[in-house]
Design an enzyme around this catalytic site. Structure first.
Site, short mmCIF file in Angstrom:
data_model
loop_
_atom_site.label_atom_id
_atom_site.label_comp_id
_atom_site.label_asym_id
_atom_site.label_seq_id
_atom_site.Cartn_x
_atom_site.Cartn_y
_atom_site.Cartn_z
N HIS A 54 -7.97 -5.77 0.06
CA HIS A 54 -6.39 -5.49 0.39
C HIS A 54 -5.94 -5.71 1.11
O HIS A 54 -5.91 -4.99 2.36
CB HIS A 54 -6.82 -2.93 1.16
CG HIS A 54 -5.53 -2.28 0.55
ND1 HIS A 54 -5.29 -2.65 -0.61
CD2 HIS A 54 -5.07 -1.80 1.74
CE1 HIS A 54 -4.78 -0.87 0.22
NE2 HIS A 54 -3.76 -1.42 1.20
N SER B 90 0.80 -1.18 -0.22
CA SER B 90 0.45 0.44 -0.28
C SER B 90 1.01 1.56 -0.23
O SER B 90 1.57 1.06 -1.17
CB SER B 90 -1.02 0.08 1.03
OG SER B 90 -2.29 0.57 1.27
N ASP C 130 -10.21 -4.61 -4.26
CA ASP C 130 -9.43 -3.52 -3.19
C ASP C 130 -10.53 -2.53 -3.08
O ASP C 130 -10.30 -1.52 -4.29
CB ASP C 130 -7.91 -3.62 -3.55
CG ASP C 130 -6.91 -2.65 -2.64
OD1 ASP C 130 -7.37 -1.76 -2.00
OD2 ASP C 130 -6.26 -2.66 -2.58
#
Length: 230
Positions: free
Chosen positions: A209, A124, A178
């Site tokens: 995610h 991320s 996601d």
């Protein structure tokens, strides 16, 4: 321990863990997490074919995050709410953290692991930092791993990337469901990197995610390949 103002955790896996590491993997966590976040993933990897590998897990500085109402948390840079289709990037924060990450890479060299035997990896926000810092690193790295993230400051990548890492191997993976960093941002980043001539290995998984078992297996295979001793 602390290094370059960053707190870090370390773990040595693969082969004889009492021996000197033959490679290093620096892992950058996502927003609000810390260095502990990816320790379990590292422990799942089988890097015996490589030999002893030192994992370094830094924790990002604590800073206010605009997207979360200014709440302070560990973050590599600030995130602003999107305005329509446009996104305002925290260039100052990105560049500050880029310097911190480069400091960690330099420390691995000082400790006896060449940059060419070091992989930079992130999830991320950590993925964004990996792609930014890795492509700008002055010494050739073994590879870059970007999980569920995107390429930051994309417009300046072509002019700022170093010759040493123009063709560094890149492993990119993303969840097709996601909701945090939509897969389109991942594919746009993949396309931008490929347009620059970067060799990108792209994977998608039916997940949100997060990280899944097949992703870890694919990553394991890739790491063994890029860290294989010539």
């Amino acid at each position: 321990m602390t290094s370059h103002t960053l707190e870090t955790l370390e773990l040595i896996t693969g082969g004889n863990s009492a021996a000197a590491p033959v490679a290093s993997i620096v892992v950058l966590h996502g927003l609000g997490a810390d260095g502990n976040d990816f320790v379990p993933i590292a422990q799942e990897l089988d890097l015996d074919a490589v030999g002893p590998v030192r994992f370094v897990f830094p924790s990002a500085p604590v800073r206010p995050v605009t997207l979360n109402g200014g709440y302070e948390m560990r973050a590599w840079y600030d995130i602003h709410p999107p305005i329509g289709q446009s996104r305002r990037e925290d260039e100052a924060g990105l560049r500050e953290s880029c310097a911190l990450v480069q400091g960690l890479l330099d420390r691995e060299v000082a400790r006896g692991v060449p940059a060419s035997r070091t992989v930079l990896m992130g999830f991320s926000q950590g993925c964004a930092m990996t792609l930014m810092a890795g492509l700008r690193a002055p010494q050739r790295l073994a590879g870059l791993v970007g999980l569920s993230g995107y390429l930051p400051l994309a417009a300046s990548t072509a002019s700022e990337r170093t010759p040493a890492n123009r063709d560094v191997p890149i492993f990119l993976a993303h969840g097709t469901h996601d909701p945090v960093v939509v897969v389109q941002r991942g594919t746009e980043s993949r396309d931008a990197l490929q347009a620059l001539g970067c060799p990108v290995e792209w994977h998608t998984y039916p997940m949100e995610h997060s990280v899944c078992a097949q992703e870890v297996a694919d990553l394991n295979e890739w790491l063994v390949r890029v860290l294989a001793v010539a």
